[in-house]
Design a protein around this motif. Structure first.
Motif, PDB file in Angstrom:
ATOM      1  N   ASN A 124       0.810  -1.220   0.000  1.00  0.00           N
ATOM      2  CA  ASN A 124       0.000   0.000   0.000  1.00  0.00           C
ATOM      3  C   ASN A 124       0.847   1.277   0.000  1.00  0.00           C
ATOM      4  O   ASN A 124       0.461   2.284   0.594  1.00  0.00           O
ATOM      5  N   LYS A 125       1.977   1.235  -0.680  1.00  0.00           N
ATOM      6  CA  LYS A 125       2.862   2.397  -0.785  1.00  0.00           C
ATOM      7  C   LYS A 125       2.728   2.980  -2.193  1.00  0.00           C
ATOM      8  O   LYS A 125       3.649   2.897  -3.012  1.00  0.00           O
ATOM      9  N   ILE A 126       1.572   3.573  -2.439  1.00  0.00           N
ATOM     10  CA  ILE A 126       1.220   4.066  -3.771  1.00  0.00           C
ATOM     11  C   ILE A 126       2.216   5.104  -4.253  1.00  0.00           C
ATOM     12  O   ILE A 126       2.691   5.043  -5.394  1.00  0.00           O
ATOM     13  N   LYS A 127       2.559   6.045  -3.390  1.00  0.00           N
ATOM     14  CA  LYS A 127       3.488   7.111  -3.770  1.00  0.00           C
ATOM     15  C   LYS A 127       4.846   6.544  -4.187  1.00  0.00           C
ATOM     16  O   LYS A 127       5.419   6.971  -5.190  1.00  0.00           O
ATOM     17  N   ASP A 128       5.336   5.553  -3.461  1.00  0.00           N
ATOM     18  CA  ASP A 128       6.623   4.934  -3.791  1.00  0.00           C
ATOM     19  C   ASP A 128       6.551   4.194  -5.129  1.00  0.00           C
ATOM     20  O   ASP A 128       7.490   4.235  -5.922  1.00  0.00           O
ATOM     21  N   ALA A 129       5.432   3.514  -5.366  1.00  0.00           N
ATOM     22  CA  ALA A 129       5.279   2.777  -6.623  1.00  0.00           C
ATOM     23  C   ALA A 129       5.246   3.733  -7.812  1.00  0.00           C
ATOM     24  O   ALA A 129       5.904   3.500  -8.827  1.00  0.00           O
ATOM     25  N   VAL A 130       4.500   4.822  -7.680  1.00  0.00           N
ATOM     26  CA  VAL A 130       4.421   5.811  -8.762  1.00  0.00           C
ATOM     27  C   VAL A 130       5.790   6.440  -8.993  1.00  0.00           C
ATOM     28  O   VAL A 130       6.207   6.639 -10.134  1.00  0.00           O
ATOM     29  N   GLU A 131       6.492   6.719  -7.921  1.00  0.00           N
ATOM     30  CA  GLU A 131       7.833   7.310  -8.030  1.00  0.00           C
ATOM     31  C   GLU A 131       8.806   6.357  -8.736  1.00  0.00           C
ATOM     32  O   GLU A 131       9.593   6.776  -9.578  1.00  0.00           O
ATOM     33  N   LEU A 132       8.743   5.078  -8.396  1.00  0.00           N
ATOM     34  CA  LEU A 132       9.597   4.095  -9.065  1.00  0.00           C
ATOM     35  C   LEU A 132       9.247   4.024 -10.549  1.00  0.00           C
ATOM     36  O   LEU A 132      10.145   4.009 -11.392  1.00  0.00           O
ATOM     37  N   PHE A 133       7.973   3.997 -10.867  1.00  0.00           N
ATOM     38  CA  PHE A 133       7.556   3.948 -12.267  1.00  0.00           C
ATOM     39  C   PHE A 133       8.084   5.165 -13.035  1.00  0.00           C
ATOM     40  O   PHE A 133       8.650   5.028 -14.119  1.00  0.00           O
ATOM     41  N   LYS A 134       7.921   6.342 -12.449  1.00  0.00           N
ATOM     42  CA  LYS A 134       8.423   7.565 -13.098  1.00  0.00           C
ATOM     43  C   LYS A 134       9.934   7.506 -13.286  1.00  0.00           C
ATOM     44  O   LYS A 134      10.450   7.915 -14.323  1.00  0.00           O
ATOM     45  N   LYS A 135      10.631   6.985 -12.285  1.00  0.00           N
ATOM     46  CA  LYS A 135      12.091   6.884 -12.372  1.00  0.00           C
ATOM     47  C   LYS A 135      12.509   5.928 -13.494  1.00  0.00           C
ATOM     48  O   LYS A 135      13.456   6.204 -14.227  1.00  0.00           O
ATOM     49  N   LEU A 136      11.796   4.813 -13.627  1.00  0.00           N
ATOM     50  CA  LEU A 136      12.097   3.864 -14.704  1.00  0.00           C
ATOM     51  C   LEU A 136      11.982   4.529 -16.064  1.00  0.00           C
ATOM     52  O   LEU A 136      12.828   4.338 -16.934  1.00  0.00           O
ATOM     53  N   VAL A 137      10.921   5.312 -16.224  1.00  0.00           N
ATOM     54  CA  VAL A 137      10.681   5.989 -17.502  1.00  0.00           C
ATOM     55  C   VAL A 137      11.674   7.123 -17.709  1.00  0.00           C
ATOM     56  O   VAL A 137      12.313   7.226 -18.755  1.00  0.00           O
ATOM     57  N   ARG A 138      11.819   7.974 -16.691  1.00  0.00           N
ATOM     58  CA  ARG A 138      12.661   9.170 -16.787  1.00  0.00           C
ATOM     59  C   ARG A 138      14.130   8.840 -17.016  1.00  0.00           C
ATOM     60  O   ARG A 138      14.794   9.457 -17.844  1.00  0.00           O
ATOM     61  N   GLU A 139      14.635   7.855 -16.281  1.00  0.00           N
ATOM     62  CA  GLU A 139      16.063   7.537 -16.352  1.00  0.00           C
ATOM     63  C   GLU A 139      16.362   6.379 -17.305  1.00  0.00           C
ATOM     64  O   GLU A 139      17.492   5.922 -17.374  1.00  0.00           O
ATOM     65  N   ASN A 140      15.337   5.910 -17.988  1.00  0.00           N
ATOM     66  CA  ASN A 140      15.469   4.844 -18.977  1.00  0.00           C
ATOM     67  C   ASN A 140      16.208   3.624 -18.403  1.00  0.00           C
ATOM     68  O   ASN A 140      17.050   3.024 -19.055  1.00  0.00           O
ATOM     69  N   ILE A 141      15.871   3.280 -17.157  1.00  0.00           N
ATOM     70  CA  ILE A 141      16.479   2.130 -16.489  1.00  0.00           C
ATOM     71  C   ILE A 141      16.006   0.845 -17.152  1.00  0.00           C
ATOM     72  O   ILE A 141      16.761  -0.094 -17.341  1.00  0.00           O
ATOM     73  N   CYS A 142      14.739   0.850 -17.481  1.00  0.00           N
ATOM     74  CA  CYS A 142      14.106  -0.331 -18.059  1.00  0.00           C
ATOM     75  C   CYS A 142      12.881   0.152 -18.829  1.00  0.00           C
ATOM     76  O   CYS A 142      12.098   0.924 -18.304  1.00  0.00           O
ATOM     77  N   GLU A 143      12.735  -0.281 -20.061  1.00  0.00           N
ATOM     78  CA  GLU A 143      11.610   0.161 -20.884  1.00  0.00           C
ATOM     79  C   GLU A 143      10.322  -0.499 -20.398  1.00  0.00           C
ATOM     80  O   GLU A 143      10.181  -1.720 -20.478  1.00  0.00           O
ATOM     81  N   PRO A 144       9.381   0.296 -19.865  1.00  0.00           N
ATOM     82  CA  PRO A 144       8.117  -0.302 -19.413  1.00  0.00           C
ATOM     83  C   PRO A 144       7.368  -0.933 -20.584  1.00  0.00           C
ATOM     84  O   PRO A 144       7.356  -0.389 -21.684  1.00  0.00           O
TER      85      PRO A 144
END
Length: 177
Positions: A124-144
């Motif tokens: 139930n850590k919605i903010k953390d999940a959204v932040e991780l998703f944004k980081k994946l996209v922003r920093e191109n760590i892994c293509e969603p």
């Protein structure tokens, strides 16, 4: 036949000198696997059996023993360990596996991050999940991929964040996914 035993939470793991492993829980479910474990596919099979029987802590213990003994690991095994931690509601420990990927030159993949995202939402850590998703996209760590988007949208919807879900769906429509 020499027997080495580890006690890890509820399950009980026995390693035998003939390369067999027996996994028994207090509910009397057991797995007995015999064979040569020099083959990585055999080790992965044992991990899958442990997770199928919901022996997540046993899978993590087996991984730790493999790591200590210098047995080669791959991305599949690491993903199983991350998943096991997430299913035990220990996403923080799942994240602690990420440096092992880097140390061994194993690239991150969408399965790794989809698993972590699902685990974060389960806690139930919605903010953390959204932040991780944004980081994946922003920093191109892994293509969603579509599973990543589906995992995030599912997690948001289940927690009542329908507006964020609709925004993500619109973003998805604009992109390649």
């Amino acid at each position: 036949m020499n027997r080495i035993s580890l006690r890890s939470g509820i399950p009980f793991i026995s390693f035998f000198s003939d390369s067999s492993i027996t996994l028994t829980s207090y509910s009397n479910k057991s797995i007995s696997v015999k064979g040569n474990f020099e083959c990585l596919d055999d080790a992965v099979s044992v991990f899958h059996q442990m997770v199928t029987m919901k022996h997540y802590s046993a899978a993590v213990s087996l991984f730790r023993e493999m790591w200590k003994l210098g047995i080669p690991i791959n991305g599949v095994i690491l993903n199983i360990v991350v998943n096991s931690y997430c299913l035990m509601h220990r996403v923080d420990c799942g994240f602690s596996v990420l440096p092992i990927y880097l140390k061994n030159g194993i690239p991150f993949n969408t399965i790794t991050f989809n698993t972590l995202l699902r685990g974060i939402f389960a806690e139930n850590k919605i903010k953390d999940a959204v932040e991780l998703f944004k980081k994946l996209v922003r920093e191109n760590i892994c293509e969603p991929d579509e599973v990543t988007y589906g995992t995030v949208m599912n997690g948001l919807c289940k927690r009542g964040h329908t507006q964020k879900t609709l925004s993500l769906l619109q973003l998805m429509e604009q992109g390649n996914t």
